[in-house]
Design an enzyme around this catalytic site. Structure first.
Site, mmCIF file in Angstrom:
data_model
loop_
_atom_site.group_PDB
_atom_site.id
_atom_site.type_symbol
_atom_site.label_atom_id
_atom_site.label_comp_id
_atom_site.label_asym_id
_atom_site.label_seq_id
_atom_site.Cartn_x
_atom_site.Cartn_y
_atom_site.Cartn_z
ATOM 1 N N GLY A 11 -41.711 43.995 -61.756
ATOM 2 C CA GLY A 11 -42.862 43.761 -62.621
ATOM 3 C C GLY A 11 -43.791 42.723 -62.036
ATOM 4 N N THR A 14 -48.924 37.463 -65.034
ATOM 5 C CA THR A 14 -50.009 36.519 -64.764
ATOM 6 C C THR A 14 -49.572 35.412 -63.826
ATOM 7 O OG1 THR A 14 -50.876 36.955 -66.972
ATOM 8 C CG2 THR A 14 -51.688 34.987 -65.848
ATOM 9 N N LYS A 33 -38.064 35.759 -59.111
ATOM 10 C CA LYS A 33 -39.425 35.604 -59.607
ATOM 11 C C LYS A 33 -40.200 34.738 -58.626
ATOM 12 C CE LYS A 33 -42.144 34.199 -63.643
ATOM 13 N NZ LYS A 33 -42.103 33.721 -65.052
ATOM 14 N N ASP A 125 -43.757 33.484 -76.724
ATOM 15 C CA ASP A 125 -44.165 34.786 -76.177
ATOM 16 C C ASP A 125 -43.058 35.823 -76.339
ATOM 17 O OD1 ASP A 125 -45.877 36.615 -75.010
ATOM 18 O OD2 ASP A 125 -45.354 36.073 -72.950
#
Length: 434
Positions: A11, A14, A33, A125
């Site tokens: 994925g 931002t 990540k 979030d």
């Protein structure tokens, strides 16, 4: 990073991109990540909220930060690898989740959230894409917007994906709390039942309008510190009545509907905490057949014929002995062709009285209820509860009713179900078993 071999991209967000990788030394699958911005010192790295929160939060339902790597001013997080996110699972299903599955998922999310809030952070979030799943274990991920509960306001206006954004955030409330996470939990819980977002707004004002269409318009003074209250006032100009959530989510139990209503309350002070939510009857109500047309158990029962029925009827007592009887219908009555049951009708007895052959010589002393086992195509019924009935004196009765009569049968083991019978001594001259 030479110890890790990237296998595929999972994925792109931002703040960073996430990759599936393998540890070449241990053969362990991990998620990597890679942050998009450059980092020129370790202090800069360690002051990231995502790093500070994940280093502090150690829980089975929160993604684990295994390692931090900084190479050539690039920052990498080595995390647990999870196969799917909840959005992917919902999108790939052909039918809605069973309530038991939803209960299992949401209890894990709430346990992770309770641990997070107790340790001084709120996520800000929460959404299905940030709930990762492997083998029915769910973990909260992506702490890029996480913040300390003790942070000094004002807080950021733009947090969380719009569909899961609490009304106080939409109205630019200056001092929102971890209750915004609980709103998101309520929206996710509703979506698990329907596979569609419950508040799919296309803009901030449309988002508020969608919320009003479900919850009805609130008293706008609920948000005295909101800086964007004009949005709500404009919508509230014509009052919108709340919808019936049971119509919107027809396959949810009444307990699930009640929890969604509490979590998606306009007033953040009325939303339960994660710990309080875990105490809600939705998580302690036991197994239940939901009201879903897709429910395979309900369809199976419908195809079998009569649904399980438990019914107790006490008829009025009259002046004649013939008028005294107790009718009881218990469980499903499948075919009785393979059971040793006699329809022999004793003298003076009604034709609908069933007797087990071993006791048919004593019709005036006992009444028998047969507990029938399921056949090969049926679902085994649990027989773990006990039934106790008592009878008290009936005023103004001229017949010989005893002062008190009581009978009880306790739980039976499954292997006893093939031919198990309950006998009750009866002072009545006639009784019947329905």
């Amino acid at each position: 990073m030479e110890r890790y071999k990237v296998l595929e991209e999972l994925g792109d967000g931002t703040c960073g991109s996430v990759y599936k990788a393998i540890n070449m030394e241990t053969s362990e699958l991990v998620a990597v990540k890679k942050m998009k911005r450059k980092f020129y010192s370790w202090d800069e790295c360690m002051n990231l909220r995502e790093v500070k929160s994940l280093r502090k939060l150690n829980h089975p339902n929160i993604i684990k930060l295994k390692e931090i790597v900084r190479e050539n001013n690039e920052l990498f997080f080595i995390l647990d690898y999870m196969e799917y996110n909840l959005y992917q699972i919902m999108r790939g299903r052909q039918k809605p989740f069973l309530e038991e599955e939803i209960r299992a998922f949401m209890s894990q999310v709430l346990r992770g959230l309770a641990h997070m809030h107790r340790n001084g952070y709120f996520h800000r979030d929460l959404k299905p894409e940030n709930l990762l799943v492997t083998n029915d274990v769910i973990k909260i991920a992506d702490f890029g917007l996480a913040r300390e509960v003790t942070s000094i306001p004002p807080f950021t206006d733009y947090v969380s994906t719009r569909w899961y954004r609490a009304p106080e955030v939409l109205l630019q409330y200056t001092t929102y709390t971890p209750a915004i996470d609980m709103w998101a939990v309520g929206a996710i819980l509703a979506e698990l039942f329907t596979s569609c977002p419950i508040f799919p707004g296309e803009s901030e004002i449309d988002q508020l309008y969608k919320i009003c269409c479900v919850l009805g318009t609130p008293d706008w003074i609920t948000f005295p510190e909101a800086r964007n209250i004009s949005l709500l006032i404009n919508i509230s100009y014509s009052e919108i009545m709340p919808a019936n959530l049971s119509d919107i989510i027809p396959n949810a139990s009444s307990e699930a509907i009640d929890l969604i209503k509490q979590l998606c309350s306009w007033d953040p002070l009325k939303r339960p905490t994660a710990d309080q939510s875990l105490l809600h009857p939705f998580f302690h109500g036991g197994t239940r057949i939901p009201r879903s047309i897709w429910d395979p158990l309900q369809l199976k029962l419908n195809s079998m014929g009569h649904a399980p029925n438990l019914e107790l009827k006490l008829w009025d007592f009259g002046t004649q002995p013939d008028d005294c009887f107790l009718g009881l219908t218990l469980a499903v009555n499948p075919s009785v062709s393979n059971l040793d049951i006699s329809h022999k009708v004793p003298k003076g007895a009604r034709e609908d009285l069933l007797f087990y052959s071993g006791f048919q010589d004593h019709p005036q002393q006992s009444v028998f209820w047969s507990l029938l086992s399921p056949d090969h195509n049926r679902i085994t019924r649990p027989v773990e509860s006990s039934l106790s009935l008592s009878f008290s004196p009936i005023p103004h009765s001229s017949i010989g009713v005893p002062q008190s009569t009581e009978f009880t049968f306790t739980s039976l083991q499954p292997h006893m179900l093939d031919r198990s019978f309950l006998a009750m001594s009866s002072p009545f001259q006639q009784s019947r078993c329905l």
